[in-house]
Each structure stands twice: as C-alpha cells, then as structure tokens.
Scaffold this motif. Structure first.
Motif, mmCIF file in Angstrom:
data_model
loop_
_atom_site.group_PDB
_atom_site.id
_atom_site.type_symbol
_atom_site.label_atom_id
_atom_site.label_comp_id
_atom_site.label_asym_id
_atom_site.label_seq_id
_atom_site.Cartn_x
_atom_site.Cartn_y
_atom_site.Cartn_z
ATOM 1 N N PRO A 202 3.151 14.664 7.966
ATOM 2 C CA PRO A 202 3.305 13.519 7.060
ATOM 3 C C PRO A 202 3.823 13.885 5.670
ATOM 4 N N GLU A 203 3.542 15.088 5.216
ATOM 5 C CA GLU A 203 3.992 15.508 3.888
ATOM 6 C C GLU A 203 5.510 15.580 3.802
ATOM 7 N N HIS A 204 6.183 15.741 4.932
ATOM 8 C CA HIS A 204 7.640 15.782 4.936
ATOM 9 C C HIS A 204 8.252 14.400 4.712
ATOM 10 N N PHE A 205 7.424 13.368 4.781
ATOM 11 C CA PHE A 205 7.859 12.006 4.461
ATOM 12 C C PHE A 205 7.366 11.585 3.082
ATOM 13 N N GLY A 206 6.681 12.478 2.384
ATOM 14 C CA GLY A 206 6.107 12.141 1.087
ATOM 15 C C GLY A 206 4.859 11.292 1.226
ATOM 16 N N MET A 207 4.199 11.378 2.361
ATOM 17 C CA MET A 207 3.010 10.573 2.648
ATOM 18 C C MET A 207 1.879 11.476 3.099
ATOM 19 N N ASP A 208 0.706 10.877 3.270
ATOM 20 C CA ASP A 208 -0.380 11.594 3.932
ATOM 21 C C ASP A 208 -0.678 10.877 5.252
ATOM 22 N N SER A 209 -1.619 11.402 6.012
ATOM 23 C CA SER A 209 -1.856 10.848 7.355
ATOM 24 C C SER A 209 -2.334 9.400 7.297
ATOM 25 N N ASP A 210 -3.031 9.004 6.230
ATOM 26 C CA ASP A 210 -3.470 7.607 6.101
ATOM 27 C C ASP A 210 -2.277 6.680 5.877
ATOM 28 N N ASP A 211 -1.285 7.141 5.121
ATOM 29 C CA ASP A 211 -0.091 6.321 4.880
ATOM 30 C C ASP A 211 0.722 6.113 6.152
ATOM 31 N N ILE A 212 0.748 7.103 7.015
ATOM 32 C CA ILE A 212 1.492 6.974 8.276
ATOM 33 C C ILE A 212 0.943 5.819 9.103
ATOM 34 N N GLU A 213 -0.370 5.638 9.055
ATOM 35 C CA GLU A 213 -0.994 4.562 9.831
ATOM 36 C C GLU A 213 -0.622 3.184 9.315
ATOM 37 N N LEU A 214 -0.101 3.089 8.093
ATOM 38 C CA LEU A 214 0.291 1.807 7.525
ATOM 39 C C LEU A 214 1.705 1.390 7.884
ATOM 40 N N LEU A 215 2.460 2.286 8.483
ATOM 41 C CA LEU A 215 3.835 1.941 8.901
ATOM 42 C C LEU A 215 3.780 0.930 10.035
ATOM 43 N N ASN A 216 4.668 -0.029 10.000
ATOM 44 C CA ASN A 216 4.737 -1.033 11.079
ATOM 45 C C ASN A 216 5.847 -0.697 12.018
ATOM 46 N N GLY B 253 12.758 5.886 2.977
ATOM 47 C CA GLY B 253 13.016 7.307 3.215
ATOM 48 C C GLY B 253 12.617 7.739 4.613
ATOM 49 N N SER B 254 11.472 7.254 5.086
ATOM 50 C CA SER B 254 11.052 7.599 6.451
ATOM 51 C C SER B 254 11.955 6.945 7.486
ATOM 52 N N MET B 255 12.467 5.751 7.186
ATOM 53 C CA MET B 255 13.396 5.089 8.106
ATOM 54 C C MET B 255 14.723 5.841 8.179
ATOM 55 N N ILE B 256 15.200 6.334 7.044
ATOM 56 C CA ILE B 256 16.431 7.131 7.032
ATOM 57 C C ILE B 256 16.237 8.406 7.849
ATOM 58 N N THR B 257 15.088 9.053 7.676
ATOM 59 C CA THR B 257 14.789 10.264 8.446
ATOM 60 C C THR B 257 14.751 9.949 9.935
ATOM 61 N N ASN B 258 14.161 8.830 10.291
ATOM 62 C CA ASN B 258 14.100 8.400 11.689
ATOM 63 C C ASN B 258 15.502 8.231 12.260
ATOM 64 N N ILE B 259 16.372 7.579 11.507
ATOM 65 C CA ILE B 259 17.744 7.352 11.983
ATOM 66 C C ILE B 259 18.473 8.680 12.178
ATOM 67 N N LEU B 260 18.300 9.602 11.237
ATOM 68 C CA LEU B 260 19.007 10.880 11.307
ATOM 69 C C LEU B 260 18.491 11.791 12.415
ATOM 70 N N LYS C 74 0.822 -1.214 0.000
ATOM 71 C CA LYS C 74 0.000 0.000 0.000
ATOM 72 C C LYS C 74 0.851 1.258 0.000
ATOM 73 N N ILE C 75 2.088 1.153 0.480
ATOM 74 C CA ILE C 75 3.048 2.256 0.455
ATOM 75 C C ILE C 75 4.268 1.746 -0.297
ATOM 76 N N SER C 76 4.839 2.592 -1.126
ATOM 77 C CA SER C 76 6.027 2.150 -1.863
ATOM 78 C C SER C 76 7.190 1.941 -0.894
ATOM 79 N N ALA C 77 8.010 0.978 -1.219
ATOM 80 C CA ALA C 77 9.159 0.663 -0.371
ATOM 81 C C ALA C 77 10.118 1.846 -0.278
ATOM 82 N N SER C 78 10.212 2.615 -1.344
ATOM 83 C CA SER C 78 11.128 3.763 -1.329
ATOM 84 C C SER C 78 10.686 4.821 -0.312
ATOM 85 N N ARG C 79 9.388 5.019 -0.140
ATOM 86 C CA ARG C 79 8.909 5.987 0.861
ATOM 87 C C ARG C 79 9.133 5.481 2.275
ATOM 88 N N VAL C 80 8.934 4.194 2.466
ATOM 89 C CA VAL C 80 9.163 3.623 3.789
ATOM 90 C C VAL C 80 10.644 3.726 4.150
#
Length: 94
Positions: free
Chosen positions: A80-94, A55-62, A47-53
């Motif tokens: 959420p827009e700073h991760f290239g996502m919307d609020s619904d996509d954030i809820e899909l992160l594990n 990217g959010s993991m890299i941001t988390n690490i930094l 449901k979310i592209s692997a590249s966005r996930v």
C-alpha cells in the motif's frame, strides 16, 4: 515468543509500482491534482484524497488494467505504501 499458530504470512506484489511512484513524484502529479481538485465535494469530506485515488487508478491502468469495480481487490495484492496509502486506505477504494 509467539506461537506458530498465531503468526500470519502475507505476500504482497511489488512489480513496477515503485518505478511508477517515482515518476509520479518527479512529475509532482499529486501536488498538481490537489491544487486543481476541490478539497471536499458537497456533503461529507472524503477519507482519501482524490489525488491519491487518481494516482492509484493511473498505476492500475499502467500495470494491469483491472476494471474500476475491482480496484480494492487489485490494490490489496500490492504494497500500500507504493500508492501513498496504508492498508486501511486501501479498504476505502471502491
């Protein structure tokens, strides 16, 4: 006019996410990852592209180095827009 009881105030952190996002865009990291990662794994499509996930993991690490199991809770506190996502996509992160 809306009643005061119906209004909600949401406070989200910005931090360094716009700067990190700008560097990622300049490096074309998302395009690079999408070119080299498969579109879908065996079974159902993501449901979310692997590249966005990633990217959010890299941001988390930094920014804060939160554990992977806490990604969703961590990302909820940011725009959420700073991760290239919307609020619904954030809820899909594990």
């Amino acid at each position: 006019m809306a009643k005061i009881d119906e209004l909600d105030l949401e406070s989200l952190e910005i931090g360094a996410t716009p700067i990190i996002r700008a560097f990622m865009q300049r490096l074309r990291l998302e395009e690079l990852l999408e070119a080299h990662l498969p579109d879908k794994a065996l079974g159902r499509a993501a449901k979310i592209s692997a590249s966005r996930v990633i990217g959010s993991m890299i941001t988390n690490i930094l920014i804060s180095r939160r554990p992977l199991y806490g990604m969703r809770a961590w990302a909820r506190g940011y725009v959420p827009e700073h991760f290239g996502m919307d609020s619904d996509d954030i809820e899909l992160l594990n």
